[in-house]
Design a protein around this motif. Structure first.
Motif, short mmCIF file in Angstrom:
data_model
loop_
_atom_site.label_atom_id
_atom_site.label_comp_id
_atom_site.label_asym_id
_atom_site.label_seq_id
_atom_site.Cartn_x
_atom_site.Cartn_y
_atom_site.Cartn_z
N UNK A 46 -31.36 12.10 6.78
CA UNK A 46 -31.51 12.19 5.28
C UNK A 46 -32.42 11.15 4.56
N UNK A 47 -31.90 9.92 5.08
CA UNK A 47 -32.38 8.68 4.48
C UNK A 47 -33.77 8.72 4.67
N UNK A 48 -34.43 8.89 6.21
CA UNK A 48 -35.62 8.77 6.51
C UNK A 48 -36.57 9.80 5.92
N UNK A 49 -36.12 10.89 5.25
CA UNK A 49 -36.79 12.04 4.70
C UNK A 49 -36.78 11.65 3.03
N UNK A 50 -36.04 10.51 2.75
CA UNK A 50 -36.13 10.38 1.20
C UNK A 50 -35.16 10.97 0.57
N UNK A 51 -34.01 11.61 1.11
CA UNK A 51 -32.60 12.07 0.39
C UNK A 51 -31.94 10.85 -0.17
N UNK A 52 -31.36 11.02 -1.01
CA UNK A 52 -30.50 10.42 -1.83
C UNK A 52 -28.97 10.60 -1.79
N UNK A 53 -28.62 11.94 -1.60
CA UNK A 53 -27.24 12.39 -1.78
C UNK A 53 -26.97 13.44 -0.78
N UNK A 54 -25.81 13.53 -0.17
CA UNK A 54 -25.57 14.59 0.81
C UNK A 54 -24.43 15.24 0.21
N UNK A 55 -24.51 16.50 0.42
CA UNK A 55 -23.40 17.47 0.05
C UNK A 55 -22.95 18.32 1.16
N UNK A 56 -21.79 18.60 1.27
CA UNK A 56 -20.93 19.39 2.36
C UNK A 56 -20.21 20.52 1.40
N UNK A 57 -20.28 21.76 1.92
CA UNK A 57 -19.46 22.81 1.47
C UNK A 57 -18.49 22.99 2.57
N UNK A 58 -17.35 23.03 2.34
CA UNK A 58 -16.02 23.35 3.25
C UNK A 58 -15.04 24.40 2.78
N UNK A 59 -14.52 25.35 3.24
CA UNK A 59 -13.58 26.19 2.92
C UNK A 59 -12.47 25.69 2.36
N UNK A 60 -11.84 26.10 1.39
CA UNK A 60 -10.61 25.55 0.79
C UNK A 60 -9.66 25.57 1.93
N UNK A 61 -9.48 26.60 2.57
CA UNK A 61 -8.45 26.70 3.58
C UNK A 61 -8.62 25.85 4.81
N UNK A 62 -9.86 25.19 4.86
CA UNK A 62 -9.86 24.33 6.11
C UNK A 62 -9.29 22.81 5.80
N UNK A 63 -8.14 22.58 5.91
CA UNK A 63 -7.57 21.32 5.64
C UNK A 63 -8.18 20.45 6.59
N UNK A 64 -8.12 20.60 7.84
CA UNK A 64 -8.80 19.70 8.91
C UNK A 64 -9.87 19.29 8.45
N UNK A 65 -11.04 19.99 7.90
CA UNK A 65 -12.40 19.52 7.57
C UNK A 65 -12.12 18.89 6.17
N UNK A 66 -11.31 19.39 5.07
CA UNK A 66 -11.04 18.55 4.14
C UNK A 66 -10.75 17.25 4.47
N UNK A 67 -9.86 16.92 5.23
CA UNK A 67 -9.35 15.54 5.48
C UNK A 67 -10.67 14.67 6.11
N UNK A 68 -11.56 15.58 7.17
CA UNK A 68 -12.69 14.77 7.85
C UNK A 68 -13.56 14.35 6.60
N UNK A 69 -14.03 15.27 5.88
CA UNK A 69 -14.94 14.73 4.66
C UNK A 69 -14.47 13.39 4.14
N UNK A 70 -13.10 13.39 3.70
CA UNK A 70 -12.62 12.42 2.97
C UNK A 70 -12.45 11.37 3.81
N UNK A 71 -12.30 11.38 5.03
CA UNK A 71 -12.40 10.26 5.82
C UNK A 71 -13.75 9.61 5.99
#
Length: 141
Positions: A98-123
């Motif tokens: 993303x940085x190489x391409x000029x991006x400035x912020x990244x977003x991730x969509x995560x299912x509400x029920x995916x608690x493992x994913x929610x924790x991983x993104x926070x970490x």
């Protein structure tokens, strides 16, 4: 892990990726089929990033950039290989892209029920944006 390799997927990888997502990814999407993933790789050959350990697929992330925003999808690590730095290595590769391409912020969509994913993104340093129910992180100061 003895030999973690991060690389872009090729058309030859797609059947393996689709089978991997059935084991490692939470939920499915309308585009989780051969046609959808072929279109992704044809449109942006570097967007689907793979992690391999001794030649075995152990993780994926889709790092899509539309010229304005950076989007992360399908961050998935094999359940038997989690908590070994594979997800972090994939996110680092995606953020470098993303940085190489000029991006400035990244977003991730995560299912509400995916608690493992929610924790991983926070970490990983992403913050939940409740108004959009997505995780976001600035790539530059």
């Amino acid at each position: 892990m003895t030999d973690l390799r991060i690389r872009a997927a090729t058309p030859e990888d797609l059947a393996t990726v689709l089978a991997f997502w059935k084991v490692a990814a939470e939920g499915t999407s309308i585009s989780d089929d051969r046609d959808g993933v072929e279109l992704l790789v044809a449109h942006d050959p570097e967007a689907l990033i793979l992690a391999e350990d001794d030649g075995e697929l152990v993780g994926t992330v889709i790092a899509g950039f539309d010229g304005w925003r950076c989007h992360l999808y399908r961050l998935a690590v094999h359940p038997g290989r989690r908590r070994r730095g594979i997800g972090s290595a994939l996110l680092a590769a995606a953020e470098e892209r993303f940085v190489r391409l000029g991006g400035r912020r990244s977003d991730a969509m995560v299912l509400r029920r995916n608690e493992t994913g929610q924790h991983a993104w926070r970490a990983a340093g992403y913050e939940l944006q409740e108004q959009w129910r997505r995780w976001a992180k600035p790539l530059t100061d």
